[in-house]
Design an enzyme around this catalytic site. Structure first.
Site, PDB file in Angstrom:
ATOM      1  N   CYS A  57     -20.457-114.744 -51.609  1.00 27.90           N
ATOM      2  CA  CYS A  57     -19.493-114.211 -52.592  1.00 27.90           C
ATOM      3  C   CYS A  57     -19.604-112.687 -52.669  1.00 27.90           C
ATOM      4  CB  CYS A  57     -19.743-114.803 -53.979  1.00 27.90           C
ATOM      5  SG  CYS A  57     -19.585-116.594 -54.079  1.00 27.90           S
ATOM      6  N   CYS A  59     -24.340-115.585 -55.697  1.00 30.23           N
ATOM      7  CA  CYS A  59     -23.942-116.130 -54.396  1.00 30.23           C
ATOM      8  C   CYS A  59     -23.833-115.031 -53.332  1.00 30.23           C
ATOM      9  CB  CYS A  59     -22.598-116.849 -54.580  1.00 30.23           C
ATOM     10  SG  CYS A  59     -21.734-117.266 -53.069  1.00 30.23           S
TER      11      CYS A  59
END
Length: 103
Positions: free
Chosen positions: A34, A31
């Protein structure tokens, strides 16, 4: 203190039985947002002492993410006395994360 990596084995002890508030970062290694948030979370973990900072890799421990209805990552959930009291979805700047955990 470094962020604590949560698993099914330690989640209850670290989060549900914590005497101080706990910030849980739900993330995944693939991600992009992230990856942007991760160093901020790590930095905050080294600075704050009145909030426990934890991480859940949703690829490894999807059962916890499912239990707390995490649909998008990164998701931050603030727990107090074992109860989720606030949720924030998406990448944040450091100041925003600090404001979130102080709410």
């Amino acid at each position: 203190m470094a962020a604590i990596h949560l698993t099914e084995a330690n989640f209850e002890q670290e989060v549900m039985h914590s005497e101080i508030p706990v910030l849980v970062d739900f993330w995944a290694p693939w991600c992009g947002p992230c990856k942007m948030l991760s160093p901020i979370i790590d930095e905050i973990a080294g600075e704050v002492t009145d909030v426990k900072i934890c991480k859940v890799n949703t690829d490894e421990v999807d059962s916890i993410a499912f239990k707390y209805r995490v649909m998008s990552i990164p998701t931050l959930i603030l727990f107090k006395n074992g109860t989720p009291v606030a949720t924030s979805v998406g990448a944040k700047q450091k100041a925003e994360v600090l404001q979130f955990i102080r709410s």
